[in-house]
Design a protein around this motif. Structure first.
Motif, PDB file in Angstrom:
ATOM      1  N   ALA A   1       3.779   0.058   0.214  1.00 63.55           N
ATOM      2  CA  ALA A   1       3.847  -1.173  -0.576  1.00 63.55           C
ATOM      3  C   ALA A   1       3.166  -2.319   0.165  1.00 63.55           C
ATOM      4  CB  ALA A   1       5.299  -1.534  -0.863  1.00 63.55           C
ATOM      5  N   ARG A   2       2.452  -3.169  -0.569  1.00 61.41           N
ATOM      6  CA  ARG A   2       1.797  -4.333   0.016  1.00 61.41           C
ATOM      7  C   ARG A   2       2.851  -5.414   0.248  1.00 61.41           C
ATOM      8  NH1 ARG A   2      -3.291  -5.903  -3.267  1.00 61.41           N
ATOM      9  NH2 ARG A   2      -3.662  -3.704  -2.824  1.00 61.41           N
ATOM     10  N   ILE A   3       3.172  -5.631   1.491  1.00 60.53           N
ATOM     11  CA  ILE A   3       4.288  -6.521   1.850  1.00 60.53           C
ATOM     12  C   ILE A   3       4.070  -7.924   1.304  1.00 60.53           C
ATOM     13  CG2 ILE A   3       5.527  -7.555   3.789  1.00 60.53           C
ATOM     14  CD1 ILE A   3       4.840  -5.001   5.380  1.00 60.53           C
ATOM     15  N   GLN A   4       2.803  -8.381   1.294  1.00 63.55           N
ATOM     16  CA  GLN A   4       2.516  -9.741   0.841  1.00 63.55           C
ATOM     17  C   GLN A   4       2.880  -9.964  -0.626  1.00 63.55           C
ATOM     18  OE1 GLN A   4       0.572  -7.704   2.458  1.00 63.55           O
ATOM     19  NE2 GLN A   4      -0.738  -8.716   3.987  1.00 63.55           N
ATOM     20  N   GLU A   5       2.992  -8.872  -1.404  1.00 58.94           N
ATOM     21  CA  GLU A   5       3.305  -9.024  -2.819  1.00 58.94           C
ATOM     22  C   GLU A   5       4.773  -8.768  -3.142  1.00 58.94           C
ATOM     23  OE1 GLU A   5       0.600  -7.812  -5.764  1.00 58.94           O
ATOM     24  OE2 GLU A   5      -1.120  -7.661  -4.408  1.00 58.94           O
ATOM     25  N   GLY A   6       5.554  -8.432  -2.114  1.00 59.96           N
ATOM     26  CA  GLY A   6       7.002  -8.368  -2.249  1.00 59.96           C
ATOM     27  C   GLY A   6       7.488  -7.520  -3.404  1.00 59.96           C
ATOM     28  N   ALA A   7       8.358  -8.133  -4.225  1.00 55.60           N
ATOM     29  CA  ALA A   7       9.019  -7.391  -5.299  1.00 55.60           C
ATOM     30  C   ALA A   7       8.042  -6.847  -6.328  1.00 55.60           C
ATOM     31  CB  ALA A   7      10.050  -8.287  -5.987  1.00 55.60           C
ATOM     32  N   MET A   8       6.885  -7.488  -6.491  1.00 55.89           N
ATOM     33  CA  MET A   8       5.918  -7.006  -7.471  1.00 55.89           C
ATOM     34  C   MET A   8       5.374  -5.638  -7.078  1.00 55.89           C
ATOM     35  SD  MET A   8       6.022  -9.085  -9.867  1.00 55.89           S
ATOM     36  CE  MET A   8       4.700  -8.362 -10.836  1.00 55.89           C
ATOM     37  N   ALA A   9       5.247  -5.395  -5.761  1.00 58.04           N
ATOM     38  CA  ALA A   9       4.819  -4.069  -5.315  1.00 58.04           C
ATOM     39  C   ALA A   9       5.887  -3.030  -5.645  1.00 58.04           C
ATOM     40  CB  ALA A   9       4.538  -4.083  -3.816  1.00 58.04           C
TER      41      ALA A   9
ATOM     42  N   ILE B   1       5.211   3.586 -11.814  1.00 59.99           N
ATOM     43  CA  ILE B   1       4.594   4.904 -11.578  1.00 59.99           C
ATOM     44  C   ILE B   1       5.640   6.002 -11.730  1.00 59.99           C
ATOM     45  CG2 ILE B   1       3.505   6.379  -9.836  1.00 59.99           C
ATOM     46  CD1 ILE B   1       2.186   3.842  -8.706  1.00 59.99           C
ATOM     47  N   PHE B   2       6.806   5.815 -11.090  1.00 59.31           N
ATOM     48  CA  PHE B   2       7.839   6.848 -11.149  1.00 59.31           C
ATOM     49  C   PHE B   2       8.305   7.078 -12.590  1.00 59.31           C
ATOM     50  CE2 PHE B   2       9.193   4.981  -6.797  1.00 59.31           C
ATOM     51  CZ  PHE B   2       8.059   5.500  -6.200  1.00 59.31           C
ATOM     52  N   HIS B   3       8.467   5.979 -13.328  1.00 58.87           N
ATOM     53  CA  HIS B   3       8.900   6.097 -14.721  1.00 58.87           C
ATOM     54  C   HIS B   3       7.891   6.917 -15.517  1.00 58.87           C
ATOM     55  CE1 HIS B   3      10.883   4.944 -18.441  1.00 58.87           C
ATOM     56  NE2 HIS B   3       9.719   4.556 -18.938  1.00 58.87           N
ATOM     57  N   ARG B   4       6.620   6.682 -15.288  1.00 59.03           N
ATOM     58  CA  ARG B   4       5.578   7.428 -16.006  1.00 59.03           C
ATOM     59  C   ARG B   4       5.511   8.877 -15.535  1.00 59.03           C
ATOM     60  NH1 ARG B   4       4.343   2.168 -16.116  1.00 59.03           N
ATOM     61  NH2 ARG B   4       3.220   1.346 -17.932  1.00 59.03           N
TER      62      ARG B   4
ATOM     63  N   GLY C   1       8.489   4.304  -0.480  1.00 55.26           N
ATOM     64  CA  GLY C   1       8.677   4.644  -1.883  1.00 55.26           C
ATOM     65  C   GLY C   1       7.541   5.458  -2.457  1.00 55.26           C
ATOM     66  N   ALA C   2       6.344   5.341  -1.874  1.00 53.11           N
ATOM     67  CA  ALA C   2       5.194   6.089  -2.389  1.00 53.11           C
ATOM     68  C   ALA C   2       5.433   7.596  -2.375  1.00 53.11           C
ATOM     69  CB  ALA C   2       3.956   5.756  -1.562  1.00 53.11           C
ATOM     70  N   ALA C   3       6.298   8.063  -1.471  1.00 46.71           N
ATOM     71  CA  ALA C   3       6.531   9.498  -1.342  1.00 46.71           C
ATOM     72  C   ALA C   3       7.236  10.082  -2.561  1.00 46.71           C
ATOM     73  CB  ALA C   3       7.360   9.781  -0.086  1.00 46.71           C
ATOM     74  N   TYR C   4       7.879   9.229  -3.347  1.00 46.37           N
ATOM     75  CA  TYR C   4       8.618   9.755  -4.492  1.00 46.37           C
ATOM     76  C   TYR C   4       7.704  10.244  -5.614  1.00 46.37           C
ATOM     77  CZ  TYR C   4      13.193   8.459  -2.709  1.00 46.37           C
ATOM     78  OH  TYR C   4      14.332   8.391  -1.960  1.00 46.37           O
ATOM     79  N   SER C   5       6.531   9.681  -5.755  1.00 46.14           N
ATOM     80  CA  SER C   5       5.648  10.132  -6.825  1.00 46.14           C
ATOM     81  C   SER C   5       5.214  11.580  -6.619  1.00 46.14           C
ATOM     82  CB  SER C   5       4.432   9.211  -6.967  1.00 46.14           C
ATOM     83  OG  SER C   5       3.629   9.612  -8.058  1.00 46.14           O
ATOM     84  N   PRO C   6       4.716  11.988  -5.426  1.00 48.08           N
ATOM     85  CA  PRO C   6       4.418  13.404  -5.229  1.00 48.08           C
ATOM     86  C   PRO C   6       5.641  14.300  -5.454  1.00 48.08           C
ATOM     87  CG  PRO C   6       3.380  12.113  -3.514  1.00 48.08           C
ATOM     88  CD  PRO C   6       4.258  11.173  -4.278  1.00 48.08           C
TER      89      PRO C   6
ATOM     90  N   ALA D   1      -2.471  14.192   6.750  1.00 43.86           N
ATOM     91  CA  ALA D   1      -1.487  13.811   5.735  1.00 43.86           C
ATOM     92  C   ALA D   1      -0.099  13.671   6.340  1.00 43.86           C
ATOM     93  CB  ALA D   1      -1.462  14.839   4.610  1.00 43.86           C
ATOM     94  N   GLN D   2       0.597  12.598   5.969  1.00 41.94           N
ATOM     95  CA  GLN D   2       2.001  12.425   6.342  1.00 41.94           C
ATOM     96  C   GLN D   2       2.756  11.858   5.150  1.00 41.94           C
ATOM     97  OE1 GLN D   2       0.232   9.795   8.623  1.00 41.94           O
ATOM     98  NE2 GLN D   2      -0.853  11.533   9.511  1.00 41.94           N
ATOM     99  N   MET D   3       4.003  12.292   5.007  1.00 42.14           N
ATOM    100  CA  MET D   3       4.825  11.807   3.919  1.00 42.14           C
ATOM    101  C   MET D   3       6.263  11.660   4.430  1.00 42.14           C
ATOM    102  SD  MET D   3       4.724  13.197  -0.020  1.00 42.14           S
ATOM    103  CE  MET D   3       4.497  14.842   0.554  1.00 42.14           C
ATOM    104  N   TYR D   4       6.806  10.446   4.323  1.00 39.84           N
ATOM    105  CA  TYR D   4       8.188  10.198   4.739  1.00 39.84           C
ATOM    106  C   TYR D   4       8.666   8.900   4.118  1.00 39.84           C
ATOM    107  CZ  TYR D   4       5.176   8.011   8.265  1.00 39.84           C
ATOM    108  OH  TYR D   4       4.170   7.324   8.904  1.00 39.84           O
ATOM    109  N   LEU D   5       9.994   8.731   4.076  1.00 42.25           N
ATOM    110  CA  LEU D   5      10.575   7.517   3.518  1.00 42.25           C
ATOM    111  C   LEU D   5      10.659   6.404   4.556  1.00 42.25           C
ATOM    112  CD1 LEU D   5      13.454   8.958   1.303  1.00 42.25           C
ATOM    113  CD2 LEU D   5      11.212   8.150   0.580  1.00 42.25           C
TER     114      LEU D   5
END
Length: 512
Positions: A129-137, A144-147, A168-173, A186-190
């Motif tokens: 997540a882009r930290i500068q965009e906070g909750a919008m990210a 994405i997850f909903h879709r 959170g990006a790891a949840y989509s895969p 490649a790395q994937m973790y929460l």
């Protein structure tokens, strides 16, 4: 107009070329750029890009840098002439981090994939997540997850992890149907290594925490692990060639190859008649399917069960098989989870199932019981019971206890059950059964060994002979092993137009 067109082309060329220093850094890491990856994945000159000029609209610290694309390349192209929709995160722009505009581009292409009934392929390479965009990210990830969930079972969804995929990006895969990972990059973790060390004091590297080998062998998150991006993306293309574009279409067919008349005498030599001798089930599968180089899923995780996509007489099938080389082919919690998810995928997309059975039971032990083997085994049971696609079961040797039932037995709805002359269908093996049923008699005997041998022989002859289950209607035919490919092909042809109306309900409650 000429000047405007020239300016447009120059602007496009600048975007496609990217920032030279950032591109060079990406190459030094052994990674391709997003566009280079799309060139490998898609047919030549087939990519139609969307939202090339999109920029973020954030305000705040470090928000003045507003490069086009906002760190993700989205659009559509073809694979072997078939339409797919794709997005590829671009690590050279903001580290591929996700902000509102980045997420909106992904949302758009996901919506288009569903509307057009075409597979969705996601190339992940992002710092999160882009930290500068906070909750919008965070809101963007939620979209994405909903879709992902709304598209599940509607179109095939494929994730390819080619760099970091953190938080959170790891949840989509995890929500998609297949996940590819490239070793080393490649790395994937929460939660990352720094957070883990700060909270618990434990030191761990990125690879040890969530590298491709970890997810390919221990967690089961990675369906496929590859050594490099080129072979990885080539395998994505191969996978797409085996999948329907959506749940309303049949899987793509190849030309028939005479499987219904095929004789494979080698099958009788591959499988020992003795029930306790191991063999490689992959060699058996290779004799039954059209191409011995079938596509195996989760090859190094829960290897006591094999799940694979292949073709029989040109038609795509899903193969589920016990693997006697690993833990004697028993079912355990991990194997049940692996097979259940595969069965549900095949059923969702109309792919017939062929189940090859040689199973001594469920793995006993406190570790398995305490890890919930009952619940996980119920997942596989539920998946088969729910499946409405054509289903063919072949019993090669052992089929004992609850594991026999779970491996697509007649009682849970298989359409066609075939068995070799070496089949043994029973509550348990003859030796174990005799020890239970005749324990008092054996304990009182002066010479229990010869008595036990006689009782075991009698038990086998009465309740475990090759035709016992066929006499009871639990097996449709006892077949010559050499005829297995032909019999399965004929059975699948017979079941090709099978139709089953689902029960009237919102949805069942899978034992998660």
């Amino acid at each position: 107009m000429g000047a405007l067109r020239e300016r447009l082309e120059r602007f496009r060329d600048e975007i496609v070329a990217g920032r030279p220093a950032a591109v060079e850094r990406q190459h030094r890491k052994g990674k391709r750029t997003a566009r280079e990856r799309l060139d490998l994945l898609l047919d030549e000159d087939s990519f139609l890009e969307l939202d090339m000029f999109r920029r973020h609209q954030a305000r705040g610290p470090q928000a003045d840098d507003r490069p086009p694309t906002d760190g993700v390349v989205t659009g559509s192209g073809t694979i072997d002439g078939r339409r797919v929709f794709v997005y590829a995160q671009d690590f050279t722009v903001f580290g591929g981090s996700l902000g509102a505009a980045h997420a909106a581009k992904i949302h758009k292409v996901m919506d288009l994939a569903v509307r057009n009934g075409a597979p969705l392929i996601a190339l992940n390479d992002s710092g999160g997540a882009r930290i500068q965009e906070g909750a919008m990210a965070l809101d963007g990830y939620g979209g994405i997850f909903h879709r992902n969930v709304r598209a599940s079972g509607v179109i095939p969804q494929i994730s390819v992890v080619l760099g970091p995929c953190a938080g959170g990006a790891a949840y989509s895969p995890a929500l998609t149907d297949f996940t590819f990972m490239v070793a080393e990059t490649a790395q994937m973790y929460l939660t990352g290594p720094d957070v883990i060390e700060a909270v618990s004091g434990e030191r761990v590297t990125h690879a040890e925490l969530g590298g491709a080998q970890v997810h390919g062998t221990r967690t089961g998150v990675a369906t496929f692990v590859h050594d490099d991006e080129e072979s990885c993306l080539a395998d994505v293309r191969y996978l797409v060639s085996l999948l329907p574009s959506n749940y309303l279409e049949r899987p793509p067919s190849a030309a028939p190859c005479g499987a219904a008349a095929s004789v494979r005498p080698r099958l009788a030599d591959l499988v020992p008649a003795e029930p306790n001798r191991p063999y490689d089930m992959r060699k058996v599968i290779a004799e039954i399917v059209d191409d011995p180089d079938f596509l195996e899923l989760h090859e190094d995780w829960a290897a006591n069960v094999i799940c694979a996509l292949a073709r029989i007489d040109g038609e795509v099938v899903g193969v589920v098989a016990n693997q006697p080389l690993v833990l004697a082919g028993v079912l355990d919690a991990a194997a049940a989870q692996k097979a259940a998810r595969f069965v549900r995928f095949c059923d969702a997309f109309g792919i017939p199932l062929v189940t090859l059975v040689d199973v001594p039971g469920f793995l006993p032990g406190t570790d398995q019981e305490h890890s919930g083997v009952i619940r996980h085994g119920a997942k596989l049971l539920y998946a088969y019971c729910e499946a409405t696609v054509p289903r063919v079961q072949v019993i090669l040797r052992k089929a004992y206890g609850g594991a026999y039932i779970v491996m697509d037995s007649r009682s849970i709805g298989t359409d066609l059950s075939l068995a070799w002359p070496t089949n043994e269908i029973a509550v348990m093996g003859a030796e174990a059964a005799v020890n239970v049923v005749h324990r008092r008699e054996l304990a009182a005997a002066e010479e229990p060994a010869p008595l036990r041998s006689r009782l075991v022989t009698e038990y086998r002859e009465r309740l475990m002979h090759p035709y016992y289950a066929a006499e009871q209607g639990l097996v449709d035919a006892v077949i010559d092993p050499a005829q297995t490919r032909a019999e399965v092909a004929r059975g699948l042809a017979m079941l090709r137009d099978k139709g089953v109306a689902p029960p009237a309900r919102k949805h069942g409650n899978v034992p998660m």
